[in-house]
Design a protein around this motif. Structure first.
Motif, PDB file in Angstrom:
ATOM      1  N   UNK A   1      -4.277  -7.078 -13.401  1.00 42.07           N
ATOM      2  CA  UNK A   1      -3.062  -7.457 -12.682  1.00 42.07           C
ATOM      3  C   UNK A   1      -2.818  -8.944 -12.768  1.00 42.07           C
TER       4      UNK A   1
ATOM      5  N   UNK B   1      -2.283 -18.336   4.951  1.00 40.94           N
ATOM      6  CA  UNK B   1      -2.120 -16.938   4.040  1.00 40.94           C
ATOM      7  C   UNK B   1      -3.216 -17.098   3.058  1.00 40.94           C
TER       8      UNK B   1
ATOM      9  N   UNK C   1     -16.540 -10.002   0.464  1.00 43.78           N
ATOM     10  CA  UNK C   1     -17.056  -8.903  -0.391  1.00 43.78           C
ATOM     11  C   UNK C   1     -17.762  -9.154  -1.418  1.00 43.78           C
TER      12      UNK C   1
ATOM     13  N   UNK D   1       4.044  -6.800   0.095  1.00 45.02           N
ATOM     14  CA  UNK D   1       4.969  -5.874  -0.588  1.00 45.02           C
ATOM     15  C   UNK D   1       6.615  -6.542  -0.214  1.00 45.02           C
TER      16      UNK D   1
ATOM     17  N   UNK E   1      -2.136   1.694 -11.495  1.00 41.68           N
ATOM     18  CA  UNK E   1      -2.784   1.299 -10.446  1.00 41.68           C
ATOM     19  C   UNK E   1      -2.804   2.262  -9.252  1.00 41.68           C
TER      20      UNK E   1
ATOM     21  N   UNK F   1       0.174  -4.792   3.784  1.00 44.96           N
ATOM     22  CA  UNK F   1       1.269  -4.568   3.119  1.00 44.96           C
ATOM     23  C   UNK F   1       2.526  -5.855   3.313  1.00 44.96           C
ATOM     24  N   UNK F   2       2.069  -6.998   3.875  1.00 47.06           N
ATOM     25  CA  UNK F   2       2.879  -7.988   3.925  1.00 47.06           C
ATOM     26  C   UNK F   2       3.277  -8.432   2.427  1.00 47.06           C
TER      27      UNK F   2
ATOM     28  N   UNK G   1       6.117  -3.583  -9.425  1.00 46.85           N
ATOM     29  CA  UNK G   1       6.205  -3.540  -7.896  1.00 46.85           C
ATOM     30  C   UNK G   1       7.828  -3.647  -7.190  1.00 46.85           C
TER      31      UNK G   1
ATOM     32  N   UNK H   1       5.666 -11.266   8.359  1.00 45.64           N
ATOM     33  CA  UNK H   1       4.685 -12.150   7.640  1.00 45.64           C
ATOM     34  C   UNK H   1       5.475 -12.428   6.313  1.00 45.64           C
TER      35      UNK H   1
ATOM     36  N   UNK I   1     -11.917 -11.125   0.461  1.00 51.60           N
ATOM     37  CA  UNK I   1     -12.561 -10.915  -0.888  1.00 51.60           C
ATOM     38  C   UNK I   1     -13.815 -11.674  -0.962  1.00 51.60           C
TER      39      UNK I   1
ATOM     40  N   UNK J   1     -10.888  -2.565   0.187  1.00 56.93           N
ATOM     41  CA  UNK J   1     -10.500  -3.516   1.344  1.00 56.93           C
ATOM     42  C   UNK J   1     -10.836  -2.940   2.668  1.00 56.93           C
TER      43      UNK J   1
ATOM     44  N   UNK K   1      -1.627  -6.803   7.328  1.00 52.14           N
ATOM     45  CA  UNK K   1      -2.399  -7.879   6.328  1.00 52.14           C
ATOM     46  C   UNK K   1      -2.194  -7.068   4.658  1.00 52.14           C
TER      47      UNK K   1
ATOM     48  N   UNK L   1      -1.437 -13.864  -3.246  1.00 56.17           N
ATOM     49  CA  UNK L   1      -1.027 -13.142  -2.136  1.00 56.17           C
ATOM     50  C   UNK L   1      -0.662 -11.729  -2.301  1.00 56.17           C
ATOM     51  N   UNK L   2      -0.709 -11.478  -3.482  1.00 56.33           N
ATOM     52  CA  UNK L   2      -0.502  -9.885  -3.834  1.00 56.33           C
ATOM     53  C   UNK L   2      -1.960  -9.165  -3.785  1.00 56.33           C
ATOM     54  N   UNK L   3      -3.077  -9.832  -3.704  1.00 51.46           N
ATOM     55  CA  UNK L   3      -4.265  -9.085  -3.850  1.00 51.46           C
ATOM     56  C   UNK L   3      -4.405  -7.950  -2.952  1.00 51.46           C
ATOM     57  N   UNK L   4      -4.119  -8.293  -1.518  1.00 58.45           N
ATOM     58  CA  UNK L   4      -4.634  -7.187  -0.469  1.00 58.45           C
ATOM     59  C   UNK L   4      -3.817  -5.829  -0.976  1.00 58.45           C
ATOM     60  N   UNK L   5      -2.591  -5.970  -1.509  1.00 61.31           N
ATOM     61  CA  UNK L   5      -1.818  -4.735  -1.639  1.00 61.31           C
ATOM     62  C   UNK L   5      -2.240  -4.079  -2.967  1.00 61.31           C
TER      63      UNK L   5
ATOM     64  N   UNK M   1      -6.499 -15.804   4.995  1.00 59.52           N
ATOM     65  CA  UNK M   1      -6.593 -14.410   5.307  1.00 59.52           C
ATOM     66  C   UNK M   1      -6.672 -13.689   3.978  1.00 59.52           C
ATOM     67  N   UNK M   2      -6.198 -14.031   2.936  1.00 49.93           N
ATOM     68  CA  UNK M   2      -6.175 -13.191   1.870  1.00 49.93           C
ATOM     69  C   UNK M   2      -7.664 -13.507   1.045  1.00 49.93           C
TER      70      UNK M   2
ATOM     71  N   UNK N   1      -7.805  -5.767 -10.867  1.00 51.27           N
ATOM     72  CA  UNK N   1      -7.502  -7.437 -10.580  1.00 51.27           C
ATOM     73  C   UNK N   1      -7.274  -7.919 -11.829  1.00 51.27           C
TER      74      UNK N   1
END
Lengths: 402, 411
Positions: free
Chosen positions: A384, A141, A152, B292, A331, B289-290, A395, B206, A149, B239, B287, B228-232, A144-145, A381
């Motif tokens: 956040x 995880x 980027x 959420x 957001x 929305x996991x 959320x 996921x 970034x 992105x 990727x 882990x919330x970054x993508x959302x 992939x996160x 960010x």
């Protein structure tokens, strides 16, 4: 299967593949040089090391460490878990080897902790498998996160030739100094990104205020009053929530074209709150329901009117919820792309997302696009991370909007 | 002694409360019906009409006024044309003020007359694509270039209107019949279903896995949860473009990595090849929305009563048994709610695919098709027809949703 001398080597072998791949990918992304995980050799070395971690208990820590170190040193040859290219610098090699040995030793020790060199009970076996999966999960995880970034940010700091030369090489030449941020300065000076930032900011803030103005009374009414059609109303809010934006955008585009609201900030400020009011209403009514009615009734008994009860009692009590809702709405408005894309054509009126989408053309270099993406991402960010508590709450309460 | 009856009907207090409730709801209701309900009705209306982007403006007469020539040859010219090539305009008239300093040399044509300095011409009806020219020889009594500016500065007023496709009461089901007849529609539907089902399931699985990882307290748990919330949380545009850059066939890092690791021999065009592009956009959806699902499942997990697990421990249940027999049944409610909601939302998703592939290489879903029809082919009627199909699907989903959810979450 549930024997220490079988479980140990299997978990060790699989774990070494994970570690070798992770390390190779990490080093590749950091230096751009050749690091290749070798699955077959990883399995062999991993089985060997895993076996030793089960065979020799903790007291024989030295033997374990030595074997891990041997595995790491094997990377210098062609039969190690990771194949290191000939052009890799000495420092990178050293870092790889030390990191490899240390990570392998610590993680394997944790995974195979209290796995005896004998038949395992179901508990011991499953606990070891779960520890393995946990370790893999964290690596997976996080990778992939972080990777998108990382790419980027790093791409935005590169120059055109560097990118073409080796797309993997993300090392930064600190000697370039302020020149590293050239993409950013060009975006602000030539592409009016300062203006877009400001436009996005005040549109988002306005959206938050207008949304609250509409949704607080509405949510209060739905949560507190009994009236005919209350249930139908709260359901229709949820239904509206589910109408896709593109379906609405089409008639809105036609109507705005005819009334001249297209291509104006006013049109955007009119349309954004409508997309957020249902969400905010839904979140707030849930919170208002949770507030004790007794406090409000006490206020009513003391002669306050309903409206002043809302203003003096309910709202101060629901400040945390208001903060969550505001953040969430901010957001949504900040990230909104579709409506801005369809309704704004004039570059002097762009929001930030619309400005970034303008950079996606073959004439504008990639690093500019990535710098634009970073500029759009960093403020949201920062907000956040600073207010994570409220944001997470928002959320969860906003529940469904995607 | 008379028996006591409970009060019937609603009392004054209840009525006052209901009145206040409606007053508080009014602004929201009005604005929402203006911007949601009205457009929805509009889109159903448009879907039955052959309406293209050019029909956005109804046909109207367009005029250009100019002062040409010099001296004896000086003339005032009006060129009038119909903006539409097909549709006729009825009752076209022109009215303009003749600038001071200009006098007409000849008599006006029959369909024009002059009162004081007001010139009015009646052109009658104009067919599609018609052009007319009005040439009036004039005499200048002052500086010609100043007059030219004066003449061209005052815009003549035109009247006359043609039929607007939008407001007429002619309907045709042509949009729908063409939509259902094309093979493309069914492939679009399959692509949408693939994307929706796998995107939703993937994000759910996921999310469950990530929630299991974080369902214990340790130092840095808050940080990792935030990460882990970054993508959302990040803007979709940022992105999506990052993914495009990362997976670029020529300068993308992912391809460079695969080549270097020896996993592929030649660069792969991730977002440009037929089955692969659809898989990639689905992976992107998972990727993004996991986080959420992860957040929701984690919230539910943390509210499960721990005494249940303690009892299971006493009975000697193993970790896997506890997961399958305790956690999963407890989570089933939130999982099914999440599935339904995410299903609807993934079905509605537009931005992601639009930014990643633009709907090319076999990734055109229904929502992307709305845009494609309405703006790329500029046939708004066809786009509206697709939108109506989406709305019908949605009606079906929400029916299932409300039947199901009202039991689950008591909404």
């Amino acid at each position: 299967m549930r024997n220490g001398y079988v479980t140990g080597p299997i978990l060790g072998a699989l774990w070494l593949v994970v570690i070798a791949s992770t390390l190779a990918v990490t080093m590749s992304f950091a230096t751009g040089a050749l690091f290749r995980p070798q699955v077959l050799f990883s399995l062999i070395w991993g089985a060997l090391i895993g076996f030793s971690y089960v065979r020799f208990p903790v007291q024989n820590g030295l033997i374990r460490l030595a074997l891990s170190a041997a595995g790491a040193l094997a990377c210098l040859t062609e039969v190690g878990p990771v194949l290191i290219g000939p052009e890799v610098t000495l420092t990178s090699r050293l870092i790889t080897l030390v990191a490899f040995a240390a990570i392998l030793h610590l993680s394997l020790q944790a995974i195979l902790f209290d796995v005896p060199y004998a038949t395992l009970t179901r508990h011991e076996f499953e606990a070891a498998v779960i520890r393995f999966c946990t370790g893999f999960g964290y690596i997976f995880f996080t990778a992939i996160v972080v990777i998108p970034f990382y790419v980027m940010v790093m791409t935005s700091l590169k120059s055109q030739q560097e990118l073409l030369q080796n797309p993997l090489d993300f090392s930064i030449e600190l000697s370039r100094g302020w020149d590293l941020f050239r993409s950013y300065t060009e975006l602000f000076s030539d592409f009016n990104f300062g203006g877009y930032l400001w436009t996005s900011f005040y549109i988002s803030v306005l959206t938050v205020f207008i949304t609250l103005l509409f949704s607080v009374p509405g949510a209060y009414a739905v949560a507190r009053f009994r009236f005919r059609g209350q249930k139908a109303f709260s359901r229709s809010i949820l239904l509206i929530y589910m109408v896709p934006m593109i379906v609405l955008a089409l008639p809105i585009y036609i109507a705005f074209s005819m009334t001249g609201l297209r291509n104006s900030i006013l049109g955007i400020v009119i349309i954004y709150p409508v997309t957020t009011v249902p969400v905010a209403l839904y979140m707030l009514q849930g919170y208002f329901r949770g507030l004790p009615t007794e406090v409000e009734e006490a206020g009513l008994m003391d002669g306050l009117s309903r409206l002043s009860v809302i203003w003096k009692i309910t709202l101060p009590l629901s400040l945390p919820a208001l903060a969550s809702v505001s953040l969430y709405v901010f957001m949504i408005a900040w990230n909104e792309f579709l409506l801005a894309f369809m309704l704004l054509d004039d570059p002097s009126k762009f929001t930030l997302t619309r400005g970034v989408s303008m950079l996606n053309s073959s004439e504008i270099p990639r690093q500019h696009l990535m710098a634009g993406a970073v500029i759009a991402t960093v403020p949201i960010m920062a907000l956040f991370l600073g207010l994570e508590r409220f944001m997470t709450k928002g959320l969860t309460a906003g529940s469904v909007k995607g | 002694m008379s028996t006591a009856h409970p009060p019937s009907g609603s009392g004054a207090l209840a009525k006052r409360e209901a009145r206040l409730a409606w007053a508080l709801l009014a602004p929201t209701m009005i604005s929402i019906s203006l911007v949601v309900v009205l457009p929805l009705l509009a889109i159903i209306w448009i879907s039955f009409k052959p309406f293209t982007l050019t029909d956005l403006r109804p046909p109207a007469p367009i005029v250009r006024e100019s002062l040409r020539g010099e001296g004896d040859n000086l003339r005032l010219e009006y060129r009038v044309r119909n903006s539409s090539q097909e549709l006729a305009i009825t009752g076209v008239t022109l009215s303009d003020t003749l600038p001071l300093g200009l006098t007409l040399k000849e008599n006006l044509p029959d369909h024009c007359y002059l009162t004081n300095r007001n010139l009015i011409c009646d052109f009658g009806d104009m067919n599609g694509g018609d052009r007319e020219k009005l040439r009036l020889p004039v005499l200048a009594t002052s500086d010609e270039s100043a007059l030219e500016e004066l003449a061209e500065g005052s815009k003549p007023v035109m009247t006359g209107a043609g039929p607007s496709v939008l407001t007429s009461f002619e309907f045709s089901s042509e949009n729908f019949s063409r939509l259902f007849d094309s093979n493309e529609f069914w492939s679009v539907l399959w692509i949408t279903l693939f994307y929706t089902i796998f995107g939703t399931l993937g994000a759910l699985v996921m999310g469950l896995f990530a929630a299991l990882l974080l369902n214990k307290s340790f130092r840095g748990q808050g940080f990792i949860r935030g990460l882990y919330l970054f993508p959302y949380v990040a803007p979709v545009i940022a992105v999506a473009f990052t993914w495009v850059t990362l997976f670029d066939p020529f300068s993308g890092s992912a391809n460079a990595l695969l080549l270097q690791m020896g996993l592929s021999q030649s660069p792969i065009n991730f977002f440009g090849e037929r089955p692969l592009a659809l898989i990639m956009v689905t992976v992107f959806e998972i990727w993004r929305y996991f986080p959420l699902s992860f957040l929701f499942i984690l919230a539910r997990m943390q509210s499960i009563d721990t005494s249940m697990y303690e009892a299971a421990d006493m009975d000697g249940a193993s970790p896997f048994q506890k997961f399958w027999l305790l956690s999963i049944p407890q989570l089933l409610g939130i999982l099914s709610v999440l599935f339904l909601l995410r299903f609807i939302w993934t079905f509605n998703k537009f931005d992601d695919i639009f930014l990643l592939t633009g709907g090319n290489a076999g990734t055109r879903t229904l929502t992307v098709n709305v845009y494609e029809q309405a703006f790329a082919i500029s046939n708004i009627g066809a786009g509206a027809a697709v939108a109506v199909v989406i709305l019908l699907c949605l009606l079906l989903f929400s029916f299932v949703f409300f039947r199901f959810i009202s039991r689950e979450e008591g909404l």
